[in-house]
Scaffold this motif. Structure first.
Motif, PDB file in Angstrom:
ATOM      1  N   PHE A  81      30.107  55.735 -16.754  1.00 50.76           N
ATOM      2  CA  PHE A  81      30.010  54.766 -17.951  1.00 50.76           C
ATOM      3  C   PHE A  81      31.184  54.025 -18.216  1.00 50.76           C
ATOM      4  O   PHE A  81      32.300  55.239 -18.482  1.00 50.76           O
ATOM      5  CB  PHE A  81      29.374  55.721 -19.086  1.00 50.76           C
ATOM      6  CG  PHE A  81      29.626  55.078 -20.575  1.00 50.76           C
ATOM      7  CD1 PHE A  81      30.540  55.784 -21.449  1.00 50.76           C
ATOM      8  CD2 PHE A  81      28.518  54.012 -20.670  1.00 50.76           C
ATOM      9  CE1 PHE A  81      30.315  55.162 -22.588  1.00 50.76           C
ATOM     10  CE2 PHE A  81      28.928  53.345 -22.037  1.00 50.76           C
ATOM     11  CZ  PHE A  81      29.954  53.859 -23.059  1.00 50.76           C
ATOM     12  N   ASP A  82      31.544  53.197 -18.385  1.00 54.43           N
ATOM     13  CA  ASP A  82      32.682  52.246 -18.852  1.00 54.43           C
ATOM     14  C   ASP A  82      33.876  53.007 -17.875  1.00 54.43           C
ATOM     15  O   ASP A  82      34.975  53.427 -18.583  1.00 54.43           O
ATOM     16  CB  ASP A  82      32.987  52.723 -20.247  1.00 54.43           C
ATOM     17  CG  ASP A  82      34.004  51.769 -20.675  1.00 54.43           C
ATOM     18  OD1 ASP A  82      34.812  51.708 -21.927  1.00 54.43           O
ATOM     19  OD2 ASP A  82      34.296  50.606 -19.875  1.00 54.43           O
ATOM     20  N   GLY A  83      33.604  53.032 -16.646  1.00 59.59           N
ATOM     21  CA  GLY A  83      34.633  53.810 -15.649  1.00 59.59           C
ATOM     22  C   GLY A  83      34.620  55.336 -15.728  1.00 59.59           C
ATOM     23  O   GLY A  83      35.413  55.923 -14.634  1.00 59.59           O
ATOM     24  N   LEU A 105      27.170  50.638 -17.491  1.00 65.75           N
ATOM     25  CA  LEU A 105      26.361  51.843 -17.062  1.00 65.75           C
ATOM     26  C   LEU A 105      26.071  51.689 -15.555  1.00 65.75           C
ATOM     27  O   LEU A 105      25.216  50.960 -15.395  1.00 65.75           O
ATOM     28  CB  LEU A 105      25.475  52.290 -17.948  1.00 65.75           C
ATOM     29  CG  LEU A 105      24.846  53.375 -17.704  1.00 65.75           C
ATOM     30  CD1 LEU A 105      25.669  54.905 -18.210  1.00 65.75           C
ATOM     31  CD2 LEU A 105      23.523  53.624 -18.513  1.00 65.75           C
ATOM     32  N   ASP A 106      26.592  52.660 -14.714  1.00 63.38           N
ATOM     33  CA  ASP A 106      26.033  52.528 -13.501  1.00 63.38           C
ATOM     34  C   ASP A 106      25.471  54.077 -13.012  1.00 63.38           C
ATOM     35  O   ASP A 106      26.078  54.935 -12.892  1.00 63.38           O
ATOM     36  CB  ASP A 106      27.292  52.392 -12.421  1.00 63.38           C
ATOM     37  CG  ASP A 106      26.935  51.175 -11.574  1.00 63.38           C
ATOM     38  OD1 ASP A 106      27.857  50.530 -11.230  1.00 63.38           O
ATOM     39  OD2 ASP A 106      25.972  51.074 -11.229  1.00 63.38           O
ATOM     40  N   VAL A 107      24.180  53.980 -12.616  1.00 65.67           N
ATOM     41  CA  VAL A 107      23.500  55.245 -12.284  1.00 65.67           C
ATOM     42  C   VAL A 107      23.143  54.919 -10.833  1.00 65.67           C
ATOM     43  O   VAL A 107      22.404  54.098 -10.456  1.00 65.67           O
ATOM     44  CB  VAL A 107      22.137  55.389 -13.145  1.00 65.67           C
ATOM     45  CG1 VAL A 107      21.516  56.696 -12.544  1.00 65.67           C
ATOM     46  CG2 VAL A 107      22.510  55.482 -14.510  1.00 65.67           C
ATOM     47  N   ASN A 108      23.572  55.862  -9.878  1.00 66.60           N
ATOM     48  CA  ASN A 108      23.456  56.010  -8.644  1.00 66.60           C
ATOM     49  C   ASN A 108      22.889  57.229  -7.801  1.00 66.60           C
ATOM     50  O   ASN A 108      23.556  58.132  -8.148  1.00 66.60           O
ATOM     51  CB  ASN A 108      24.981  55.813  -7.984  1.00 66.60           C
ATOM     52  CG  ASN A 108      25.165  54.391  -7.909  1.00 66.60           C
ATOM     53  OD1 ASN A 108      24.361  53.566  -7.630  1.00 66.60           O
ATOM     54  ND2 ASN A 108      26.429  53.906  -7.986  1.00 66.60           N
ATOM     55  N   HIS A 109      21.614  57.080  -7.346  1.00 70.80           N
ATOM     56  CA  HIS A 109      20.989  58.077  -6.639  1.00 70.80           C
ATOM     57  C   HIS A 109      20.984  59.472  -7.570  1.00 70.80           C
ATOM     58  O   HIS A 109      21.407  60.361  -7.136  1.00 70.80           O
ATOM     59  CB  HIS A 109      21.814  58.288  -5.485  1.00 70.80           C
ATOM     60  CG  HIS A 109      22.099  57.281  -4.412  1.00 70.80           C
ATOM     61  ND1 HIS A 109      20.962  56.539  -3.953  1.00 70.80           N
ATOM     62  CD2 HIS A 109      23.175  56.394  -4.089  1.00 70.80           C
ATOM     63  CE1 HIS A 109      21.301  55.441  -3.197  1.00 70.80           C
ATOM     64  NE2 HIS A 109      22.844  55.329  -3.458  1.00 70.80           N
ATOM     65  N   LEU A 110      20.512  59.229  -8.663  1.00 71.33           N
ATOM     66  CA  LEU A 110      20.473  60.337  -9.526  1.00 71.33           C
ATOM     67  C   LEU A 110      19.388  61.389  -9.186  1.00 71.33           C
ATOM     68  O   LEU A 110      18.095  60.778  -8.930  1.00 71.33           O
ATOM     69  CB  LEU A 110      20.316  59.973 -11.091  1.00 71.33           C
ATOM     70  CG  LEU A 110      20.341  60.951 -12.107  1.00 71.33           C
ATOM     71  CD1 LEU A 110      21.901  61.730 -12.022  1.00 71.33           C
ATOM     72  CD2 LEU A 110      19.890  60.272 -13.280  1.00 71.33           C
ATOM     73  N   ASP A 111      19.738  62.561  -9.037  1.00 76.84           N
ATOM     74  CA  ASP A 111      18.709  63.550  -8.625  1.00 76.84           C
ATOM     75  C   ASP A 111      18.725  64.616  -9.688  1.00 76.84           C
ATOM     76  O   ASP A 111      19.708  65.279 -10.099  1.00 76.84           O
ATOM     77  CB  ASP A 111      19.009  64.189  -7.270  1.00 76.84           C
ATOM     78  CG  ASP A 111      18.291  64.329  -6.290  1.00 76.84           C
ATOM     79  OD1 ASP A 111      18.656  64.181  -5.150  1.00 76.84           O
ATOM     80  OD2 ASP A 111      17.089  63.716  -6.491  1.00 76.84           O
ATOM     81  N   VAL A 112      17.395  64.817 -10.310  1.00 77.60           N
ATOM     82  CA  VAL A 112      17.566  65.886 -11.282  1.00 77.60           C
ATOM     83  C   VAL A 112      16.244  66.857 -10.976  1.00 77.60           C
ATOM     84  O   VAL A 112      15.185  66.552 -10.542  1.00 77.60           O
ATOM     85  CB  VAL A 112      16.934  65.168 -12.903  1.00 77.60           C
ATOM     86  CG1 VAL A 112      16.611  66.358 -13.783  1.00 77.60           C
ATOM     87  CG2 VAL A 112      18.118  64.326 -13.403  1.00 77.60           C
TER      88      VAL A 112
END
Lengths: 348, 523, 340
Positions: free
Chosen positions: C70-72, C4-11
């Motif tokens: 997630f998983d690619g 799992l890769d979270v990048n620069h998430l803006d909510v």
């Protein structure tokens, strides 16, 4: 369970007793039945004779005692107007009212659930706003006005001709806006006899046409309430943790709306709404009056106008009984639907 | 809207197809709606409009009123005043009852005897001593004293099938017993000579009639084969039923809907000036001021009867200054409504009540047309002569108890004479109250004028109808001068029907439609 | 590549007054079987971060930017249908209060079977069998009985076990647990946490544990990240952060633990409170509460008030703090000087 039902039966008897005492106590204010029975020129002496015969001069306690003793043997007195046992008169009028209430209830359920759920799911859609707006109007308009308007539109027919009638398109548009009428304006028509005192309108298409307008009028009292109730409950339920959890499980929205959310939504709706439907049986008076529907409401109004005290008292007691029965049924149904509650009403 | 039309159209079509088989029978069925159905089939059980209307459908009277207040022979063909107290009447031959029994003089005697037993009718028939059967088709009616109103009474003699009503029921009760709101035999079984027989009755729901094949009046133009009478209590619904075509004939018609029915080309409206007087009593016992005739006159001058009839009743009433409507022998054409506010104030000042006083007023609110509104209008008018009115309106079920107790200073009442005769008004409304004789039973003014009472007594013994009329007109004049009460107006009558149902010839001011003579035209 | 890769998430939350930024520039990753803790005060954005992974944030919240892989597969921008396939199946969630999480009018069995049937074509019988097995795994006594019971008939601990069982029904790759023991009795908390840990280890299931309980984080997670006012301010191996917190806020959190207090004296609090997201201070969001905005010599560390600190590497950890950055710069200068 048996204990529960017996307790309810006891409630019913208590309610009926209290009502009968009150009704008897105020009978002097209900008017003089003799006045309604005789012509204007009948002298006072004749009226006195009649009064004696009917036992109207006896003191309150004597009259009540006589009534109570008879009531214990299921004899609720004789109606002044019909000169039959009041129970027979009420039973004769009961099926008409029950059928009307039944038809209205069907309408209410089948309309309020989809509309209420839709308005909760898509609160900002124009259709939802439309329904909410209409429901406010529905709550504000008195039922007899609704009834009269329905009769005007669908029994008599109304023609709007804002467009030039001599053009093809004008006439067609006018036709869209106008109504034909043709629905029966009053009464039950020729209901089909089933058994006992029960005649039904459900046996034929024609019979049903007599039921349509009155059922719509009666439903219009409760429908806005139900729609708003279901919508409000559903909105709240949709905010709950278990709905979020269901979404997190990947359950489809349809299942979430109509199982997870709806089942919880219906719990308070059953409680509130169930009792309201019960009161409908007592409050068909206005609708029955406008449509000349020969049910209990019309009978009761008649009894009041003609000061038919035995019939009034019996009617009030029967209505009290209906309330208790309805409350009991609602509690039973609620207990069945809500697993956190045991039938006796105590939390499990 | 679109869907509504479709829905209405679909259901309308279904209705029509359901209705078709009926019209295919080519039978003339009259579907009618009154505001109530007859309370009983026993026509002696109650003296009321509904019962009398039923009487004219299932029975025939000895004589009946025409539109011009003449007597038309029905079951009585000739009559002759043999002496002061005896009237010989020849009866029509070849008449049969619905049961098949023949109509004879026995039936007339039997019927009158029963009328004298009926609590409601006995007062009217009190002057009649007995009826002698001379032969099968002749009777003599013996009165106790000279009786100028005998023929008036004869309009209430609807000979009943004495054989049919004789004997005992299975339950051991007499078939001819009269029981109020009865479960009696006569209240559920009926046999008369009239144009229609009752084939089905559900109390409060409907009564079905069928034309009597052996009806004696073969000259009647009436072509109605069957009648269905359904009560519709709610005014708006009754009118809607007519406008939608569910019924063909309705009565009464509420004043608000008169225009609507008139303007609709599929319906027909007939109106007539009525004979029910609406008035206010002024109670002299409760209010000392009312003992002074000047005060009573002032009150009369303060009320604008024409205004009320015109604007409140929308022309659906005839302003009145006396009891008797036009056409009654006692109607005095010299008496006109007097409205003069200045004169009213003058009289009040003369009597020493320039500053006015307050009175209590009661009126019903669901008995007469616009009754509560009329009371309010009167109260407003009295305010102009400084009389403050405390008005209370009640439903009729409660009102009449209060009326009997004379519970207010001014009380409203409407009255229609059962005998279609002027003296009847005075007898019940302004005769000196006498509990024993029953005089002034509804005299809520406690007005008492022994001279006028004597005039009435004399008139009731005067067999010369011309002279009698004069005396009655004098009586009205006396009441007018004395301002015994405040007359307002006579309520109009209205009937409405489908355009092809010709009701105009068969309706009359007594509101007894002679449906036997009703003609339904082809559409 | 991480699972799992979270990048620069803006909510953001679209409120009437304007958009409020709930998460800013949040980045982290999770390997297969790895256990990550997310800590912070209430309102820091921990739950928002968790819910946004499966796009379950309630309106008016929305993902404004960044990516979640997630998983690619890229999860942001994925339609509901596709997301539903992931939810409950590849990534499961456990919520805080087991009483509120289970639908009170449906039986346990119904709520378990429906989850299975939503993701696989199996019969009710098979689904029931699988549910029974999972209930045994979470050590529920007499599991057949439980299936027909309703939530209110069970204790809090049992309910949470059932929820864990539901989370494991489809053998997910990751479980996101949002404060899973906060609503439970203290005596049960340890049990449940131990169970969760055991199951994750046994089945090699990744765990994202959101909590404010530093004690639990230190026992269960391998890596952790600290959030403040919608930002990640420190992340790294749990051991290192707990033993040697770099960010003043993290230090404050650790100091505030009861074990760190002097007996008989008050607990060490961080003064002030976390600001509301709509009224964030300029520069470093923590600066009003920070004791280190002034240097030893009394001068103001101006960037604290004006610039949002960027991440600097410190050991195996990443810290977003001007002071740490300055210290590192100073060390490097000294080291360079030494070397030259």
């Amino acid at each position: 369970m048996i204990a529960f039902l017996i307790k309810r039966l006891f409630h019913a008897l208590l309610v009926m007793f209290v009502i009968s005492v009150i009704a008897f106590a105020i009978q002097d204010n209900l008017g003089d039945p003799i006045q309604q029975m005789v012509g204007q020129s009948v002298p006072e002496s004749e009226r006195e004779v009649l009064r004696e015969e009917l036992g109207l001069n006896d003191p309150f306690l004597v009259q009540y005692f006589r009534f109570a003793v008879n009531a214990a043997q299921f004899d609720f007195g004789y109606s002044y107007i019909y000169n039959e046992p009041t129970t027979e008169v009420v039973l004769r009028h009961l099926p008409a009212t029950l059928e009307l209430v039944f038809a209205s209830t069907l309408l209410i359920i089948f309309l309020s659930v989809p509309i209420g759920v839709y308005s909760a799911i898509k609160p900002r859609a124009w259709l939802s706003r439309f329904f909410m707006g209409v429901s406010i109007i529905g709550i504000s308009i008195p039922v007899f006005l609704t009834a009269i308007v329905l009769i005007q539109l669908f029994a008599i027919g109304v023609s709007f001709t804002p467009f030039p009638a001599d053009t093809g398109w004008g006439a067609w548009l006018n036709g869209l806006l106008s109504t034909e009428g043709g629905m029966p304006a009053y009464g039950r028509g020729d209901p089909v006899h089933v058994f006992g005192t029960w005649t039904t309108n459900f046996a034929s298409l024609e019979g049903l046409t007599y039921l349509v307008l009155p059922a719509i009028s009666l439903a219009s009292i409760m429908l806005p309430l139900f729609i708003r109730l279901i919508r409000a409950e559903m909105l709240e339920v949709m905010q709950s943790e278990y709905v979020k959890f269901a979404r997190a499980k990947g359950i489809s929205m349809r299942r979430i709306y109509f199982l997870h959310a709806l089942k919880n939504t219906m719990l308070p709706v059953i409680t509130v709404g169930g009792v309201q439907i019960g009161t409908l049986v007592a409050y068909t008076i206005l609708t029955e009056t406008v449509f000349q529907w020969p049910g209990m409401g019309l009978m009761f109004l008649d009894a009041i106008e003609r000061s038919d005290i035995p019939l009034i008292v019996t009617y009030l007691m029967i209505v009290g009984l209906i309330f208790v029965i309805t409350n009991t049924l609602v509690d039973l149904i609620y207990g069945l639907v809500n697993p956190t509650v045991k039938l006796t009403g105590k939390p499990a | 809207m679109f869907k509504k039309t479709l829905l209405a159209g679909a259901l309308g079509a279904a209705m029509l197809t359901a209705a078709l088989p009926q019209t295919a029978l080519a039978e003339n069925t009259l579907r009618m709606a009154y505001d109530a159905d007859p309370v009983s089939l026993d026509i002696h059980e109650q003296l009321s409009g509904g019962i009398l209307q039923l009487s004219h459908m299932a029975f025939d009277p000895l004589v009946r009123w025409t539109k011009d207040f003449e007597f038309e022979p029905r079951l009585a063909t000739e009559w002759e005043q043999v002496d002061d107290t005896t009237m010989r009447i020849s009866l029509r031959e070849g008449v049969t009852f619905h049961s098949g029994n023949p109509f004879t003089a026995e039936d007339v005697a039997w019927t009158v005897e029963r009328l004298k037993r009926s609590p409601d009718f006995k007062a009217i028939f009190e002057p009649i001593e007995t009826v002698n059967v001379v032969d099968e088709h002749t009777v003599e009616i013996i009165s106790k004293r000279p009786n100028p109103l005998l023929l008036n009474m004869a309009t209430y003699i609807f000979p009943m099938d004495s054989q049919f009503y004789s004997g005992e029921t299975d339950g051991g009760k007499a078939k001819d017993e009269i029981v109020k709101n009865g479960n009696s035999y006569a209240s559920r079984n009926i046999s008369g000579t009239g144009p229609f027989q009752v084939t089905n009755r559900q109390q409060g729901v409907r009564v079905d009639f069928e034309r009597f094949d052996d009806y004696w009046d073969s000259e009647s133009p009436g072509n109605v084969d069957a009648i269905t009478l359904t009560p519709i209590g709610e005014n708006a619904t009754r009118v809607a039923a007519l406008l939608s075509g569910d019924v063909d004939f309705i009565a009464p018609v509420p004043p608000n809907d008169l225009e609507r029915i008139e303007s609709d080309e599929d319906t027909n409206l007939v109106t007539m000036s009525g004979t029910r007087i609406i008035l206010f009593h002024m109670n002299q016992e409760r209010v000392e001021a009312f003992q002074d005739p000047r005060v009573r006159q002032a009150f009369n001058y303060a009320i604008n009867q024409e205004g009320i009839a015109d604007r409140l009743m929308k022309g659906f009433a005839t302003p009145a200054a006396q009891f008797s409507p036009e056409g009654y022998s006692g109607h005095n054409p010299d008496l006109e409504p007097r409205f003069d506010l200045d004169r009213a104030k003058e009289l009040m000042a003369e009597a020493g009540y320039e500053d006015g006083f307050s009175v209590s007023m009661m009126a019903p609110n669901n008995r007469y047309v616009n009754d509560a509104k009329i009371a309010q209008a009167v109260a407003a008018m009295l305010a102009r002569i400084n009389v403050t009115v405390d008005l209370k309106t009640l439903p009729k079920a409660q009102y009449w108890g209060e009326y009997d107790d004379r519970a207010a200073d001014m009380m409203m009442i409407g009255w229609h004479s059962d005998t279609e005769d002027s003296a009847n008004f005075h007898q019940y409304l302004t005769e000196c109250p006498d509990a024993d004789s029953g005089g002034g039973q509804y005299n809520a003014g406690n007005y008492c004028n022994e001279e006028l009472d004597q005039l009435m007594v004399d008139a009731n013994l005067e067999v010369d109808l011309e002279k009698r009329g004069e005396m009655l007109r004098e009586l009205e004049q006396g009441l007018y001068d004395d301002a015994a009460f405040i007359p307002l107006h006579w309520q109009n009558l209205a009937w409405a029907s489908a355009a092809n149902v010709d009701i105009e010839p068969v309706v009359n001011v007594m509101n007894f439609p002679y449906l036997g003579d009703l003609v339904i035209n082809e559409e | 590549m991480a699972l799992l890769d979270v990048n620069h998430l803006d909510v953001r939350f679209a409120l009437r007054q304007g958009d409020v930024k709930a998460l800013r520039d949040v980045s982290f990753s999770l390997d297969r079987g790895e256990r990550l803790g997310i800590v912070g005060e209430s309102g820091a954005g921990k739950s928002v971060a968790a819910f946004s992974l499966l796009n379950l944030i309630a309106k008016p919240g929305y993902i404004a930017g960044g990516s979640i892989t997630f998983d690619g597969q890229e999860l942001t921008g994925l339609g509901e249908r596709a997301l539903r396939k992931v939810r409950g199946h590849r990534i499961s969630m456990i919520f805080q209060d087991p009483m509120m999480t289970l639908n009170p009018v449906l039986s346990i069995g119904e709520q378990m079977v429906e989850c299975l049937k939503a993701h696989r074509r199996i019969s009710s019988k098979e689904a029931r069998a699988i549910s029974l097995r999972k209930l045994e795994q979470v050590q529920i006594p007499s599991p057949e009985k439980r299936l027909d019971q309703y939530p209110h008939e069970l204790s809090g601990g049992m309910r949470q076990r059932i929820i864990i069982a539901i989370a494991l029904l489809l053998d997910p790759d990751i479980i996101i647990a949002d404060e899973p023991t906060t609503a439970l009795d203290v005596t049960i908390q340890a049990e449940i946490m131990a169970l969760l840990l055991e199951l994750c280890e046994k089945h090699n299931v990744g765990l994202i544990l959101i909590t404010h309980d530093l004690g639990v984080v230190s026992q269960v997670t391998q890596r952790m990240l600290v959030m403040y006012a919608g930002r990640v301010i420190e992340q790294g191996p749990t051991r290192e952060i707990i033993n040697d917190p770099q960010h003043p806020y993290t230090q404050g959190l650790i100091n505030a633990l009861p074990q760190m207090a002097t007996p008989g004296e008050r607990l060490n609090q961080i003064r002030g409170s976390m600001p509301s997201l709509s009224q964030l201070p300029s520069g470093c969001p923590f600066h009003p509460r920070c004791d280190f905005t002034q240097r030893h010599d009394g001068s103001e560390r101006t960037p604290c008030k004006t610039e949002v600190p960027a991440f600097v590497r410190s050991g195996n950890c990443e810290v977003a703090c001007h002071m740490v950055a300055e210290l590192q710069d100073a060390e490097r200068i000294v080291a360079e000087e030494d070397n030259s």
